[in-house]
Design a protein around this motif. Structure first.
Motif, mmCIF file in Angstrom:
data_model
loop_
_atom_site.group_PDB
_atom_site.id
_atom_site.type_symbol
_atom_site.label_atom_id
_atom_site.label_comp_id
_atom_site.label_asym_id
_atom_site.label_seq_id
_atom_site.Cartn_x
_atom_site.Cartn_y
_atom_site.Cartn_z
ATOM 1 N N ALA A 1 1.042 -1.154 0.095
ATOM 2 C CA ALA A 1 0.053 -0.035 -0.164
ATOM 3 C C ALA A 1 0.709 1.290 -0.105
ATOM 4 O O ALA A 1 0.616 2.233 -0.836
ATOM 5 C CB ALA A 1 -1.030 0.056 1.166
ATOM 6 N N LYS A 2 1.931 1.200 0.665
ATOM 7 C CA LYS A 2 2.792 2.423 0.677
ATOM 8 C C LYS A 2 3.563 2.580 -0.293
ATOM 9 O O LYS A 2 4.071 3.586 -1.003
ATOM 10 C CB LYS A 2 3.648 2.187 2.001
ATOM 11 N N ALA A 3 3.976 1.364 -1.017
ATOM 12 C CA ALA A 3 4.520 1.527 -2.437
ATOM 13 C C ALA A 3 3.949 2.180 -3.323
ATOM 14 O O ALA A 3 4.271 2.937 -4.310
ATOM 15 C CB ALA A 3 4.999 0.046 -2.839
ATOM 16 N N ALA A 4 2.531 1.664 -3.434
ATOM 17 C CA ALA A 4 1.716 2.466 -4.251
ATOM 18 C C ALA A 4 1.524 3.954 -4.036
ATOM 19 O O ALA A 4 1.510 4.846 -5.232
ATOM 20 C CB ALA A 4 0.355 1.942 -4.301
ATOM 21 N N LYS A 5 1.511 4.425 -2.829
ATOM 22 C CA LYS A 5 1.609 5.723 -2.513
ATOM 23 C C LYS A 5 2.831 6.452 -2.887
ATOM 24 O O LYS A 5 2.879 7.348 -3.435
ATOM 25 C CB LYS A 5 1.212 6.028 -0.847
ATOM 26 N N ALA A 6 3.964 5.758 -2.676
ATOM 27 C CA ALA A 6 5.267 6.321 -3.062
ATOM 28 C C ALA A 6 5.402 6.576 -4.620
ATOM 29 O O ALA A 6 5.607 7.537 -4.970
ATOM 30 C CB ALA A 6 6.545 5.283 -2.694
ATOM 31 N N ARG A 7 4.761 5.557 -5.263
ATOM 32 C CA ARG A 7 4.563 5.794 -6.894
ATOM 33 C C ARG A 7 3.657 6.963 -7.105
ATOM 34 O O ARG A 7 4.139 7.839 -8.274
ATOM 35 C CB ARG A 7 4.217 4.583 -7.595
ATOM 36 N N GLU A 8 2.828 7.128 -6.527
ATOM 37 C CA GLU A 8 1.807 8.284 -6.693
ATOM 38 C C GLU A 8 2.586 9.734 -6.250
ATOM 39 O O GLU A 8 2.435 10.727 -7.260
ATOM 40 C CB GLU A 8 0.675 8.225 -5.784
ATOM 41 N N LEU A 9 3.460 9.638 -5.341
ATOM 42 C CA LEU A 9 4.273 10.936 -4.907
ATOM 43 C C LEU A 9 5.090 11.088 -6.216
ATOM 44 O O LEU A 9 5.905 12.142 -6.151
ATOM 45 C CB LEU A 9 4.773 10.718 -3.598
ATOM 46 N N GLY A 10 5.655 10.214 -7.033
ATOM 47 C CA GLY A 10 6.411 10.310 -8.181
ATOM 48 C C GLY A 10 7.899 9.570 -7.884
ATOM 49 O O GLY A 10 8.892 9.616 -8.828
ATOM 50 N N ALA A 11 7.903 8.873 -7.062
ATOM 51 C CA ALA A 11 9.228 7.957 -6.999
ATOM 52 C C ALA A 11 9.208 7.205 -8.079
ATOM 53 O O ALA A 11 8.312 6.520 -8.830
ATOM 54 C CB ALA A 11 9.091 6.887 -5.541
ATOM 55 N N ASP A 12 10.401 7.198 -8.441
ATOM 56 C CA ASP A 12 10.719 6.189 -9.934
ATOM 57 C C ASP A 12 11.071 4.812 -9.655
ATOM 58 O O ASP A 12 10.857 3.950 -10.481
ATOM 59 C CB ASP A 12 12.305 6.950 -10.652
ATOM 60 N N HIS A 13 11.473 4.448 -8.528
ATOM 61 C CA HIS A 13 11.883 3.149 -8.186
ATOM 62 C C HIS A 13 11.279 2.880 -6.519
ATOM 63 O O HIS A 13 11.446 3.855 -5.797
ATOM 64 C CB HIS A 13 13.020 2.630 -8.161
ATOM 65 N N VAL A 14 10.597 1.710 -6.302
ATOM 66 C CA VAL A 14 10.300 1.538 -4.969
ATOM 67 C C VAL A 14 10.707 0.298 -4.560
ATOM 68 O O VAL A 14 10.855 -0.692 -5.127
ATOM 69 C CB VAL A 14 8.596 1.649 -4.853
ATOM 70 N N ILE A 15 11.437 0.238 -3.567
ATOM 71 C CA ILE A 15 11.990 -1.005 -2.801
ATOM 72 C C ILE A 15 11.051 -1.371 -1.447
ATOM 73 O O ILE A 15 10.929 -0.413 -0.491
ATOM 74 C CB ILE A 15 13.548 -0.777 -2.295
ATOM 75 N N LEU A 16 10.716 -2.494 -1.179
ATOM 76 C CA LEU A 16 9.879 -2.783 -0.058
ATOM 77 C C LEU A 16 10.934 -3.605 0.652
ATOM 78 O O LEU A 16 11.504 -4.608 0.645
ATOM 79 C CB LEU A 16 8.936 -4.118 -0.435
ATOM 80 N N TYR A 17 11.535 -2.787 1.712
ATOM 81 C CA TYR A 17 12.684 -3.247 2.481
ATOM 82 C C TYR A 17 12.475 -4.429 3.546
ATOM 83 O O TYR A 17 13.461 -4.949 3.781
ATOM 84 C CB TYR A 17 13.131 -1.786 3.533
ATOM 85 N N ARG A 18 11.218 -4.823 3.691
ATOM 86 C CA ARG A 18 10.987 -6.092 4.495
ATOM 87 C C ARG A 18 11.332 -7.380 3.542
ATOM 88 O O ARG A 18 11.660 -8.190 4.306
ATOM 89 C CB ARG A 18 9.923 -6.175 5.115
ATOM 90 N N ASP A 19 11.150 -7.149 2.352
ATOM 91 C CA ASP A 19 11.273 -8.118 1.422
ATOM 92 C C ASP A 19 12.400 -8.420 0.482
ATOM 93 O O ASP A 19 12.479 -9.307 -0.064
ATOM 94 C CB ASP A 19 9.884 -8.369 0.524
ATOM 95 N N GLN A 20 12.957 -7.127 0.160
ATOM 96 C CA GLN A 20 14.084 -7.010 -0.510
ATOM 97 C C GLN A 20 15.346 -6.317 0.104
ATOM 98 O O GLN A 20 15.268 -5.514 0.942
ATOM 99 C CB GLN A 20 13.659 -6.104 -1.738
ATOM 100 N N GLY A 21 16.556 -6.684 -0.409
ATOM 101 C CA GLY A 21 17.741 -6.209 -0.009
ATOM 102 C C GLY A 21 17.935 -4.801 -0.583
ATOM 103 O O GLY A 21 17.968 -4.747 -1.951
ATOM 104 N N VAL A 22 17.951 -3.936 0.369
ATOM 105 C CA VAL A 22 17.920 -2.414 -0.247
ATOM 106 C C VAL A 22 19.090 -2.200 -1.019
ATOM 107 O O VAL A 22 19.228 -1.802 -2.170
ATOM 108 C CB VAL A 22 17.904 -1.276 0.994
ATOM 109 N N ALA A 23 20.446 -2.654 -0.631
ATOM 110 C CA ALA A 23 21.650 -2.104 -1.192
ATOM 111 C C ALA A 23 21.672 -3.005 -2.537
ATOM 112 O O ALA A 23 22.211 -2.657 -3.609
ATOM 113 C CB ALA A 23 22.946 -2.777 -0.258
ATOM 114 N N ALA A 24 21.240 -4.157 -2.701
ATOM 115 C CA ALA A 24 21.209 -4.768 -3.910
ATOM 116 C C ALA A 24 20.328 -4.468 -5.044
ATOM 117 O O ALA A 24 20.801 -4.247 -6.196
ATOM 118 C CB ALA A 24 20.984 -6.605 -3.747
ATOM 119 N N GLU A 25 19.308 -3.762 -4.429
ATOM 120 C CA GLU A 25 18.158 -3.295 -5.233
ATOM 121 C C GLU A 25 18.633 -1.960 -6.039
ATOM 122 O O GLU A 25 18.578 -1.608 -7.088
ATOM 123 C CB GLU A 25 16.859 -3.266 -4.657
ATOM 124 N N VAL A 26 19.187 -1.156 -5.036
ATOM 125 C CA VAL A 26 19.964 0.060 -5.263
ATOM 126 C C VAL A 26 21.053 -0.337 -6.370
ATOM 127 O O VAL A 26 21.058 0.583 -7.465
ATOM 128 C CB VAL A 26 20.473 0.911 -4.220
#
Length: 322
Positions: A173-198
């Motif tokens: 739900a927060k990922a959808a909100k981040a995209r609505e705000l204009g974020a180009d890429h969204v990482i779900l930090y509980r499920d994905q490795g932040v550094a690897a995704e970056v």
């Protein structure tokens, strides 16, 4: 007048609604009758004792309302002015006295609820993205907690500057909100490795700057997301304070920089305060940054407000209404 006070540190249950004398302004001060009070995560740090305060304490350092009394020597403001302020304590109340040179007049087009929702968060964002690290068009920026109070403003303002935003959030739900705000890429930090995704998003380079208000839980991931000579801007402890680490860790990561800024070192003078607030009001009135007041609580529900903040159950800005 009614106020919310704590006499010992602890959980939200230490917050009590009390009757106290309405304060009188001294020389250089004004009394403001609150119409809206800003809720900020730092308020929970004061309540828990993470940031020590003098007890008993009426917490809160942000509010907006109307000047109803003026102390000797004040020329900056007059009775009837609509103002907002940030800093100090005493905002969790129906009124407060503040130094006149630490308050700002509200322009037409900014109502008091919006002002209480944006002054601290907006000026924090302004200082971080325009002065701690002057973000320029084309920069790729990592923003943690991208749909929180500061995060929403930061994400939109970064996009207005022409940056590419990598946002981290905790739910779909927060990922959808981040995209609505204009974020180009969204990482779900509980499920994905932040550094690897970056690293994947940036073709292995990492980001030149990362803004992290989460603290302990995201520290290693943020460090590992930075490009060579990248800047780690640590400005909050929502998950707890960052653990001690050897400075050599910065060298090993690619000659990294780490700073722990606080807004109040960026608004030392009335001139700096006015310039920062004006930039915030301008970007909001332009429509480039839209403000979401996600939650309002009555003053007497301050405990519930703190429970929601600490439970990460809020989106956007939160207010107490006297």
């Amino acid at each position: 007048m009614r106020a919310v006070r704590f006499e010992k540190t602890g959980g939200p249950e230490v917050l009590e609604v009390v009757e106290v004398d309405t304060p009188e302004p001294k020389a250089g001060q004004v009394r403001v009758r609150h119409e809206a009070i800003g809720l900020n995560f730092i308020d929970t740090y004061h309540r828990t004792g993470l940031y020590p305060v003098k007890l008993p304490c009426i917490p809160g350092g942000e509010a907006a309302g109307v000047v109803e009394a003026v102390g000797d020597g004040v020329t900056r403001l007059k009775a009837g002015d609509r103002i907002a302020y940030t800093g100090g304590f005493g905002a969790y109340a129906e009124a407060n006295v503040v130094q006149a040179d630490r308050a700002v007049k509200l322009p037409e087009g900014i109502d008091t609820r919006t002002a209480a929702a944006i002054l601290l968060k907006g000026m924090t964002t302004e200082a971080l993205i325009r002065r701690t690290y002057p973000v320029k068009a084309g920069d790729t920026v990592l923003v943690h907690a991208a749909v929180g109070g500061v995060g929403q403003i930061m994400t939109q303002w970064l996009k207005a500057l022409g940056a590419e935003v990598i946002a981290t959030v905790g739910s779909e739900a927060k990922a959808a909100k981040a995209r609505e705000l204009g974020a180009d890429h969204v990482i779900l930090y509980r499920d994905q490795g932040v550094a690897a995704e970056v690293r994947r998003i940036t073709g292995g380079k990492g980001v030149p700057v990362a803004y992290d208000a989460v603290g302990k839980d995201t520290f290693e991931g943020t460090l590992s997301s930075l490009a060579r000579r990248g800047l780690f801007v640590s400005f909050g402890n929502a998950s707890g304070p960052v653990p001690p680490f050897p400075p050599a860790r910065l060298a090993a990561g690619g000659s990294l920089y780490l700073t722990r800024p606080t807004l109040f070192d960026y608004i030392v003078t009335p001139e700096e305060l006015d310039a920062s607030a004006a930039a915030v009001f301008e970007v909001v009135m332009s429509g480039k940054v839209k403000i979401e007041i996600g939650q309002t609580f009555t003053l007497t529900d301050a405990r519930k407000a703190h429970e929601a903040l600490e439970g990460r159950a809020t989106v956007g800005a939160s207010l107490l209404i006297p």
